[in-house]
Scaffold this motif. Structure first.
Motif, PDB file in Angstrom:
ATOM      1  N   ALA A  23       1.149   7.106  -6.532  1.00  0.00           N
ATOM      2  CA  ALA A  23      -0.036   7.909  -6.862  1.00  0.00           C
ATOM      3  C   ALA A  23       0.216   9.390  -6.576  1.00  0.00           C
ATOM      4  O   ALA A  23      -0.189  10.256  -7.356  1.00  0.00           O
ATOM      5  N   ARG A  24       0.896   9.694  -5.469  1.00  0.00           N
ATOM      6  CA  ARG A  24       1.209  11.098  -5.164  1.00  0.00           C
ATOM      7  C   ARG A  24       2.133  11.694  -6.212  1.00  0.00           C
ATOM      8  O   ARG A  24       1.976  12.854  -6.606  1.00  0.00           O
ATOM      9  N   LYS A  25       3.110  10.917  -6.688  1.00  0.00           N
ATOM     10  CA  LYS A  25       4.005  11.396  -7.742  1.00  0.00           C
ATOM     11  C   LYS A  25       3.238  11.650  -9.029  1.00  0.00           C
ATOM     12  O   LYS A  25       3.484  12.636  -9.719  1.00  0.00           O
ATOM     13  N   GLN A  26       2.306  10.761  -9.356  1.00  0.00           N
ATOM     14  CA  GLN A  26       1.478  10.951 -10.552  1.00  0.00           C
ATOM     15  C   GLN A  26       0.642  12.228 -10.443  1.00  0.00           C
ATOM     16  O   GLN A  26       0.531  12.985 -11.397  1.00  0.00           O
ATOM     17  N   ALA A  27       0.052  12.472  -9.280  1.00  0.00           N
ATOM     18  CA  ALA A  27      -0.753  13.683  -9.071  1.00  0.00           C
ATOM     19  C   ALA A  27       0.120  14.930  -9.154  1.00  0.00           C
ATOM     20  O   ALA A  27      -0.281  15.935  -9.758  1.00  0.00           O
TER      21      ALA A  27
ATOM     22  N   LYS B 258       0.824  -1.210   0.000  1.00  0.00           N
ATOM     23  CA  LYS B 258       0.000   0.000   0.000  1.00  0.00           C
ATOM     24  C   LYS B 258       0.857   1.258   0.000  1.00  0.00           C
ATOM     25  O   LYS B 258       0.556   2.212  -0.716  1.00  0.00           O
ATOM     26  N   ASN B 259       1.941   1.273   0.766  1.00  0.00           N
ATOM     27  CA  ASN B 259       2.789   2.466   0.827  1.00  0.00           C
ATOM     28  C   ASN B 259       3.409   2.780  -0.524  1.00  0.00           C
ATOM     29  O   ASN B 259       3.458   3.944  -0.935  1.00  0.00           O
ATOM     30  N   ASN B 260       3.892   1.769  -1.237  1.00  0.00           N
ATOM     31  CA  ASN B 260       4.454   1.996  -2.565  1.00  0.00           C
ATOM     32  C   ASN B 260       3.401   2.524  -3.527  1.00  0.00           C
ATOM     33  O   ASN B 260       3.667   3.402  -4.344  1.00  0.00           O
TER      34      ASN B 260
END
Length: 79
Positions: free
Chosen positions: A63-67, A56-58
């Motif tokens: 996802a944060r990098k994509q956003a 989940k952490n990965n």
């Protein structure tokens, strides 16, 4: 007799300017986390990419990098 419920957990992490980044998780398969990126055009949602993770952490870091990347691209396009 026990009945197992198939529970999907869908969490929208980012939804800006028609680009949606969503975290999906199925309780029956606790080792699989899915990041799905889609774009909304009119009333349709087109799946642009899907990434699978076992942690989940990965998945959240990705996802944060994509956003963040999407936000930077939008900033460049508006200036």
């Amino acid at each position: 007799m026990s009945i197992v419920q198939n529970t999907n957990i869908n969490t929208i992490l980012s939804n800006k300017d028609g680009c949606c980044i969503e975290l999906q998780h199925n309780a029956c398969d606790p080792s699989l986390w899915i990041i799905q990126r889609s774009k909304k055009i009119l009333w349709f949602r087109l799946n642009r990419s899907t990434f699978f993770f076992y942690d989940k952490n990965n998945a959240l870091i990705f996802a944060r990098k994509q956003a963040d990347n999407h936000r930077v691209l939008l900033g460049r396009m508006k200036t």
